[in-house]
Design an enzyme around this catalytic site. Structure first.
Site, PDB file in Angstrom:
ATOM      1  N   SER A   1       0.867  -1.192   0.000  1.00 57.43           N
ATOM      2  CA  SER A   1       0.000   0.000   0.000  1.00 57.43           C
ATOM      3  C   SER A   1       0.893   1.228   0.000  1.00 57.43           C
ATOM      4  CB  SER A   1      -0.871   0.009   1.261  1.00 57.43           C
ATOM      5  OG  SER A   1      -0.149   0.533   2.365  1.00 57.43           O
ATOM      6  N   ASP A   2       0.333   2.375  -0.366  1.00 58.31           N
ATOM      7  CA  ASP A   2       1.113   3.594  -0.138  1.00 58.31           C
ATOM      8  C   ASP A   2       0.959   3.946   1.349  1.00 58.31           C
ATOM      9  OD1 ASP A   2       2.787   5.686  -0.422  1.00 58.31           O
ATOM     10  OD2 ASP A   2       1.763   6.610  -2.106  1.00 58.31           O
ATOM     11  N   TRP A   3       1.747   4.887   1.775  1.00 54.17           N
ATOM     12  CA  TRP A   3       1.854   5.214   3.211  1.00 54.17           C
ATOM     13  C   TRP A   3       0.463   5.518   3.814  1.00 54.17           C
ATOM     14  CZ3 TRP A   3       6.600   6.602   6.007  1.00 54.17           C
ATOM     15  CH2 TRP A   3       6.342   7.065   7.297  1.00 54.17           C
ATOM     16  N   GLY A   4       0.024   4.620   4.655  1.00 56.67           N
ATOM     17  CA  GLY A   4      -1.245   4.850   5.354  1.00 56.67           C
ATOM     18  C   GLY A   4      -2.470   4.812   4.453  1.00 56.67           C
TER      19      GLY A   4
END
Ligand code: BGC
Length: 762
Positions: free
Chosen positions: A293-296
């Site tokens: 996933s991308d950050w958060g």
């Protein structure tokens, strides 16, 4: 230590039972890895599996005291409990070793961590920003630049990079255009392939190669109004024909991982998007690696209004095919419960874990978890002459000569009085660009330093105006000076009576990159004013631009005789610029992104659609696709870039005017260097499909070559086209070539100069 040995012992036994004769070919090796992955998986508890899907950001000085409370303490406990599969932003052999030691010695199975880091443009030795590298159109050099970054980072404990960023974007307002290869899917695909190969090499288990991550899947470069993280709404044709091709190329290059994106796509956040991650990526394209996933971004699905809480976000993400959770903490918190309740099938968890373990095996981490921690190599490589030479070479190739009138460039090497003015002229930090997390601040060669390497001319340097008010940083807004003109007078005085004034203006490196969208594409702050003030006293200006996105520099184009696009070129920036200004390197770069005349034209790109009303029907009539206050043309088109040589294109020939079935067609022409200097030209071949089941762009890049010619030399250049060059994602929802009429164009930019016609029959 005991557990680590137990863990390793287990893998040795597995290796023995799994080795099927010699590993003579890829298939055997693949099979061996599959068996090892399955064996490891069969030993894992559900929490241990979920741990592999959990990635944390570096959290405390690993070499410092053990954290006792808060987030860091929790992460530390999770590491010891086998609940972390990967860390990011940890670097340096010492730090990485400490972390790796915790998991291999203190967890039950001792599964090593995969350590990720953003190497968008280098590790400690910084190369030009990716948009600049794309301007070289030199795929070998671009691949080599990625290989240099990989080798340097790999010696420092890193074995996975969140690069290349391969989002196509047509919107210069979006700050992240600096990370990509620009607006064109063909060039973008070639570069995506070259970068993935550069990072991963031929042998992923070698200690100088690392796993790559193609990002951001998908559509992130089409955020509405160029505002970062904004909504994306694109149709099927744009998605397949423009956004997907670089990802398909990355998969062709065997990219090991893909990152999803922050944006929603047509109403569904990419992170929870099963169409993107499962149907397209894993089923249609048969991607074998894992999706991070991308950050958060798993958590952000709550803000998107797609998940009501973290638990539902985890469920949606894992079901949609996001294999690893970067910094949301939701898998580690909720996945076990979701599997127990039947909301998530354990088979999906198994699939994700297998993908992650496979990459770890391919990297050789199970054989030696510490293989990327080599203090000797780290010392030798970082900042080595070899790496400095490589980034200098790349920097020269990335420079684009936008304008050169009156023979101002190249500069003669002695006897000149030169004024050097502008806030970026002696800046050793800004040229490092935005993603240079491991670089030392102020470690770039400034333009002033670069020019001083040519002692034959007298240089008077004045800053003229400050660009920023405070020291800019990666995480905070850059504060631009809009009021303090106190240096103007001194700079204007210094510019008088010089033979040439070199003005170094543009954007600070931290004005582009993530979270750095702009509504204006003008020179920021007071720089335009300074330029005009200097121009009043001396018109012999060479404008050197440092920026991370196309700028609208209309005034400069009308008034200033020479303009050099020098982007943010990295550690060796000043030397590269000086060598180009003095003609020791003849510029050959070509723009990978259109430069508008005005921000109001954005998104502006060369491969636009014709529309139903493309031309003015009669003088002054308004009912056609245009603006009332400016023409539709860009300031500099995609593919534009001059040389100190001059190239003439002529004698276009098509070997056929009917291309049939699987046949091939040659498009040939003669290129002649009619200038005084030896030089390189990037010759470009475009097509137009005149009528199709979905409308096609007025031009599409289909091939390019780099041709070097001595003064007076001519060469026949040949492009070979076949039906694959004409293929597109059609109204039948498949890639195909439709019969019909085509135009072919050739030239030194998308404003091509030669044109021919042909047809295609099945
Ligand atoms: C960016 C990614 C990057 C990640 C880790 C995110 O904010 O969107 O491109 O790889 O951070 O640094």
């Amino acid at each position: 230590m005991k557990k680590y040995i137990l863990g390793l012992g287990l893998f040795f036994i597995l290796q023995l039972t799994c080795a099927q004769g010699t590993l003579s070919n890829e298939a055997a090796r693949n099979m061996e890895i599959t068996q090892k992955v399955d064996s490891v998986l069969s030993l894992m508890t559900l929490p241990e599996k979920i741990g592999q899907m959990n990635q944390y950001n570096g959290f405390w000085e690993v070499t410092g005291p053990t954290p006792k409370d808060g987030d860091a303490a929790r992460k530390y406990e999770h590491l010891k409990a086998g609940l972390v599969g990967s860390m990011l932003n940890v670097r340096g052999t010492e730090e990485v070793e400490k972390l790796q030691k915790i998991v291999v010695e203190e967890t039950r199975l001792g599964i090593p961590l995969i350590i990720g880091f953003d190497l968008m443009h280098g590790y400690k030795t910084i190369s030009p920003i990716p948009l600049a590298e794309a301007a070289s159109w030199d795929l070998d050099a671009i691949g080599n630049s990625a290989a240099v970054a990989a080798e340097e980072a790999a010696a420092s404990g890193i074995n996975w990079t969140f690069a290349p960023m391969i989002d196509i974007s047509r919107d210069a307002r979006w700050g992240r255009v600096m990370e990509g290869a620009g607006e064109d899917p063909y060039l973008g695909s070639k570069i995506a392939y070259a970068r993935v190969k550069g990072f991963q090499g031929d042998d992923l288990a070698a200690t100088n190669t690392i796993a790559a991550c193609a990002k951001h899947f998908a559509g992130y470069g089409f955020s509405e109004s160029g505002r970062d993280y904004n909504t994306v709404d694109v149709g099927t044709s744009t998605l397949y024909n423009t956004i997907f091709p670089p990802f398909m190329a990355a998969i062709d290059a065997d990219v090991k991982t893909i990152m999803n994106s922050f944006n929603e796509l047509n109403g569904i956040p990419a992170t929870g998007n099963g169409f993107l991650q499962r149907s397209v990526l894993k089923e249609e394209w048969k991607f074998k690696g894992f999706v991070v996933s991308d950050w958060g971004s798993i958590n952000e699905m709550i803000n998107h209004g797609y998940a009501k809480d973290g638990k539902q976000a985890a469920e949606l993400a894992v079901n949609a095919g996001s294999d690893m959770d970067m910094e949301s903490y939701h898998y580690v918190k909720y996945l076990e419960g979701l599997v127990d309740s039947g909301a998530v099938d354990e088979a999906l968890v198994n699939d994700a874990v297998k993908r992650i373990l496979r990459v770890k095996f391919e990297l050789g981490l199970f054989d030696d978890p510490f293989k990327y921690c080599d203090r000797e190599r780290e010392k030798q490589l970082i900042g080595s002459k070899k790496n400095m030479d490589a980034v200098l070479d790349m920097a020269k190739k990335s420079i684009v000569l936008l304008k050169n009138e009156g023979g101002l460039l190249p500069l003669q090497k002695s006897g000149l009085k030169i004024g050097l003015i502008g806030p970026l002229a002696d800046d050793k930090d800004s040229p490092l660009g935005s993603w240079r997390l491991a670089a030392d601040d102020n470690s770039a060669v400034s333009v002033l330093e670069g020019l001083k390497a040519y002692p034959g001319n007298a240089i008077t340097h004045k800053q003229g105006v400050a660009l920023t008010l405070e020291k800019p940083s990666f995480i905070l807004e850059t504060k631009i000076n809009t009021t303090d003109r106190s240096g103007f007078e001194e700079a204007v005085q210094a510019a008088r009576n010089q033979d040439v004034v070199i003005m170094v203006l543009g954007e600070h490196g931290f004005q582009t990159g993530e979270g750095r969208s702009r509504v204006s594409l003008d020179l920021p702050g007071l720089q335009q004013e300074l330029l005009e003030a200097v121009y009043k006293v001396n018109k012999n200006i060479v404008l050197v631009l440092m920026n991370g996105r196309p700028l609208a520099i209309n005034w400069a184009d009308t008034n200033v005789p020479a303009i050099v696009e020098a982007w943010h070129l990295g550690t060796q920036s000043g030397h590269a610029i000086a060598q180009v200004l003095y003609g020791d390197y003849n510029p050959s770069g070509k723009l990978p992104m259109t430069f508008p005349k005005n921000v109001g034209q954005v998104p502006i790109y060369y491969n636009f659609k014709n529309t139903g009303r493309p031309t003015i029907p009669a003088p002054d009539l308004v009912f056609w696709s245009h603006y009332t206050d400016m023409d539709n043309d860009p300031l500099y088109p995609f593919g534009h870039g001059l040389s100190y040589s001059k190239f003439k294109y002529g004698d276009l020939k098509l070997s056929e005017n009917r291309l049939i079935g699987e046949g091939k067609m040659e498009v040939s022409f003669t290129l002649t260097n009619i200038g005084k200097y030896e030089g390189k030209e990037v010759v470009q071949c475009y097509l137009r499909d005149l009528v199709a089941s979905v409308t096609r762009p007025v031009k599409e890049l289909k091939d390019f070559k780099m041709v070097s010619l001595k003064p007076g030399e001519s060469r026949e250049v040949i492009f070979t086209l076949d039906k694959s060059s004409l293929a597109f994602y059609s109204a039948n929802n498949k890639w195909e070539t439709e019969p019909g009429d085509f135009k072919v164009f050739v030239g030194g930019s998308s404003k091509t100069v030669l044109e021919g016609d042909f047809s295609y029959e099945r």
